[in-house]
Design a protein around this motif. Structure first.
Motif, mmCIF file in Angstrom:
data_model
loop_
_atom_site.group_PDB
_atom_site.id
_atom_site.type_symbol
_atom_site.label_atom_id
_atom_site.label_comp_id
_atom_site.label_asym_id
_atom_site.label_seq_id
_atom_site.Cartn_x
_atom_site.Cartn_y
_atom_site.Cartn_z
ATOM 1 N N UNK A 151 0.932 -5.315 2.184
ATOM 2 C CA UNK A 151 -0.025 -4.266 1.859
ATOM 3 C C UNK A 151 -1.462 -4.741 1.889
ATOM 4 N N UNK A 152 -2.370 -3.771 1.921
ATOM 5 C CA UNK A 152 -3.800 -4.049 1.889
ATOM 6 C C UNK A 152 -4.265 -4.315 0.454
ATOM 7 N N UNK A 153 -5.395 -4.973 0.276
ATOM 8 C CA UNK A 153 -5.895 -5.229 -1.074
ATOM 9 C C UNK A 153 -6.429 -3.974 -1.755
ATOM 10 N N UNK A 154 -6.279 -3.927 -3.059
ATOM 11 C CA UNK A 154 -6.887 -2.885 -3.876
ATOM 12 C C UNK A 154 -8.201 -3.400 -4.457
ATOM 13 N N UNK A 155 -8.148 -4.550 -5.079
ATOM 14 C CA UNK A 155 -9.341 -5.193 -5.664
ATOM 15 C C UNK A 155 -8.967 -6.618 -6.004
ATOM 16 N N UNK A 156 -9.973 -7.450 -6.250
ATOM 17 C CA UNK A 156 -9.683 -8.790 -6.745
ATOM 18 C C UNK A 156 -9.864 -8.804 -8.256
ATOM 19 N N UNK A 157 -9.160 -9.733 -8.890
ATOM 20 C CA UNK A 157 -9.103 -9.812 -10.345
ATOM 21 C C UNK A 157 -9.387 -11.241 -10.773
ATOM 22 N N UNK A 158 -10.320 -11.412 -11.687
ATOM 23 C CA UNK A 158 -10.641 -12.740 -12.218
ATOM 24 C C UNK A 158 -9.950 -12.940 -13.559
ATOM 25 N N UNK A 159 -9.199 -14.027 -13.663
ATOM 26 C CA UNK A 159 -8.563 -14.412 -14.908
ATOM 27 C C UNK A 159 -8.921 -15.860 -15.215
ATOM 28 N N UNK A 160 -8.675 -16.282 -16.443
ATOM 29 C CA UNK A 160 -8.916 -17.679 -16.793
ATOM 30 C C UNK A 160 -7.690 -18.491 -16.397
ATOM 31 N N UNK A 161 -7.896 -19.480 -15.530
ATOM 32 C CA UNK A 161 -6.795 -20.302 -15.056
ATOM 33 C C UNK A 161 -6.402 -21.375 -16.045
ATOM 34 N N UNK A 184 -0.219 5.624 5.948
ATOM 35 C CA UNK A 184 -0.996 5.491 4.719
ATOM 36 C C UNK A 184 -0.845 4.097 4.123
ATOM 37 N N UNK A 185 0.321 3.493 4.266
ATOM 38 C CA UNK A 185 0.518 2.130 3.786
ATOM 39 C C UNK A 185 -0.498 1.166 4.392
ATOM 40 N N UNK A 186 -0.963 1.479 5.598
ATOM 41 C CA UNK A 186 -1.924 0.639 6.298
ATOM 42 C C UNK A 186 -3.342 1.182 6.187
ATOM 43 N N UNK A 187 -3.559 2.109 5.265
ATOM 44 C CA UNK A 187 -4.892 2.655 5.068
ATOM 45 C C UNK A 187 -5.324 3.606 6.160
ATOM 46 N N UNK A 188 -4.379 4.103 6.948
ATOM 47 C CA UNK A 188 -4.677 4.997 8.060
ATOM 48 C C UNK A 188 -4.221 6.400 7.678
ATOM 49 N N UNK A 189 -5.154 7.329 7.614
ATOM 50 C CA UNK A 189 -4.808 8.684 7.191
ATOM 51 C C UNK A 189 -5.817 9.677 7.761
ATOM 52 N N UNK A 190 -5.412 10.957 7.909
ATOM 53 C CA UNK A 190 -6.370 11.977 8.355
ATOM 54 C C UNK A 190 -7.371 12.257 7.251
ATOM 55 N N UNK A 191 -8.652 12.028 7.517
ATOM 56 C CA UNK A 191 -9.691 12.150 6.490
ATOM 57 C C UNK A 191 -10.196 13.573 6.329
ATOM 58 N N UNK A 192 -9.516 14.534 6.904
ATOM 59 C CA UNK A 192 -9.819 15.951 6.708
ATOM 60 C C UNK A 192 -8.555 16.732 7.080
ATOM 61 N N UNK A 193 -8.633 18.048 7.061
ATOM 62 C CA UNK A 193 -7.482 18.845 7.442
ATOM 63 C C UNK A 193 -6.666 19.310 6.252
ATOM 64 N N UNK A 253 -9.567 -2.860 2.364
ATOM 65 C CA UNK A 253 -8.446 -2.268 1.643
ATOM 66 C C UNK A 253 -8.807 -0.922 1.050
ATOM 67 N N UNK A 254 -8.014 -0.461 0.066
ATOM 68 C CA UNK A 254 -8.238 0.858 -0.504
ATOM 69 C C UNK A 254 -7.462 1.016 -1.806
ATOM 70 N N UNK A 255 -7.787 2.071 -2.534
ATOM 71 C CA UNK A 255 -7.052 2.460 -3.737
ATOM 72 C C UNK A 255 -6.321 3.751 -3.407
ATOM 73 N N UNK A 256 -4.978 3.784 -3.467
ATOM 74 C CA UNK A 256 -4.243 4.987 -3.071
ATOM 75 C C UNK A 256 -4.638 6.253 -3.826
ATOM 76 N N UNK A 257 -5.179 6.113 -5.032
ATOM 77 C CA UNK A 257 -5.536 7.306 -5.811
ATOM 78 C C UNK A 257 -6.917 7.843 -5.456
ATOM 79 N N UNK A 258 -7.644 7.121 -4.613
ATOM 80 C CA UNK A 258 -8.935 7.635 -4.156
ATOM 81 C C UNK A 258 -9.098 7.328 -2.678
#
Length: 296
Positions: A165-175, A115-124, A284-289
């Protein structure tokens, strides 16, 4: 769903020779999961997926407790989540959770590692409980990496330089310069590493990128304004690559100061579905979805 053009001319960006970035890796706040829970409850108001977002908020609240506790093995962490959330969990999740908790240590460790690598059984029988396993792993990884020295950001890779880890999302901030600085938030340890502003995280392409956002069907897309590139953009978008067909959610704190990568990603899952229909696959992925497999 509409799109805008790349914000800089392709000739100005050499993806194959992207410069090393000087901004540091960002540590998550010590109360990151409490903040995420608060943001999810805020976003749930009037949302079409309000019940789902409130359940995610309850999970994040318990993640904070796991983060603050001493290090737990996956079984102990899952058991604590099960006991804390109780009847808040839908019946299919409770059933799957019982099956996961019944796994032998080696089998559960293998499931967690995959699961850490985004690999999981998508049913069952285990599928419905996997977001809780992801939540437990995320809380523990965040705690563990927060206690280590930060590495120097030396690449613009698709894997977290802190934990792999894999990415969840990118985030824009003011540099520091006043311009937008883009970071990628790790799906597991919650740290964020700097990357190029207009660049596919998967293949490095910067010449054929589209930015998709949700908009009213009768709203005409605004003309690109290179002097003020953020004015007509959405606070939550998908950056889609025409080369590798990868897609990554982009959350802007310049347009919404309260935005939080994990929460705002969950509140904009419709964007992922629409991007998928357009032929783009999430990087990548979001672990909660965790998307399942359609029956049949």
């Amino acid at each position: 769903m509409n799109h805008s053009q790349p914000m800089l001319p392709a000739a100005e960006i050499q993806a194959d020779h992207a410069p090393l970035l000087h901004p540091d890796i960002l540590r998550p706040a010590a109360d990151i999961f409490s903040r995420r829970a608060d943001r999810l409850r805020q976003l749930a108001e009037g949302h079409a997926m309000a019940d789902f977002l409130r359940l995610c908020a309850a999970v994040c609240h318990q993640q904070q407790a796991l983060h603050d506790a001493s290090r737990l093995d996956p079984h102990s962490a899952m058991l604590r989540l099960s006991q804390s959330l109780g009847l808040q969990l839908p019946a299919p999740v409770q059933s799957a959770l019982t099956a996961v908790l019944a796994l032998e240590t080696v089998a559960l460790s293998r499931l967690a590692e995959n699961l850490l690598n985004g690999d999981y059984p998508a049913d069952g029988p285990l599928f419905a409980a996997l977001p809780l396993l992801g939540a437990a792993l995320q809380a523990q990884a965040t705690r563990s990496i927060r206690q280590r020295p930060l590495p120097a950001p030396q690449s613009q890779g698709a894997r977290c330089p802190c934990c792999g880890g894999l990415p969840l999302a990118s985030l824009l901030q003011r540099g520091d310069s006043g311009h937008a600085q883009r970071y990628v938030v790790c799906s597991m340890c919650s740290h964020a590493w700097p990357v190029g502003r207009v660049r596919c995280l998967s293949c490095g392409n910067s010449r054929d990128l589209l930015y998709y956002s949700l908009a009213a069907q009768d709203r005409a897309p605004a003309e690109p304004d290179h002097q003020q590139p953020h004015q007509a953009r959405g606070a939550r978008e998908v950056e889609a690559c025409g080369e590798c067909h990868g897609a990554l959610k982009q959350i802007s704190q310049l347009l919404d100061a309260d935005a939080e990568a994990g929460a705002d990603d969950l509140a904009s899952l419709a964007l992922d579905l629409l991007a998928g229909e357009a032929g783009f696959a999430r990087i990548g992925f979001n672990p909660l979805f965790l998307p399942g497999r359609a029956p049949g």
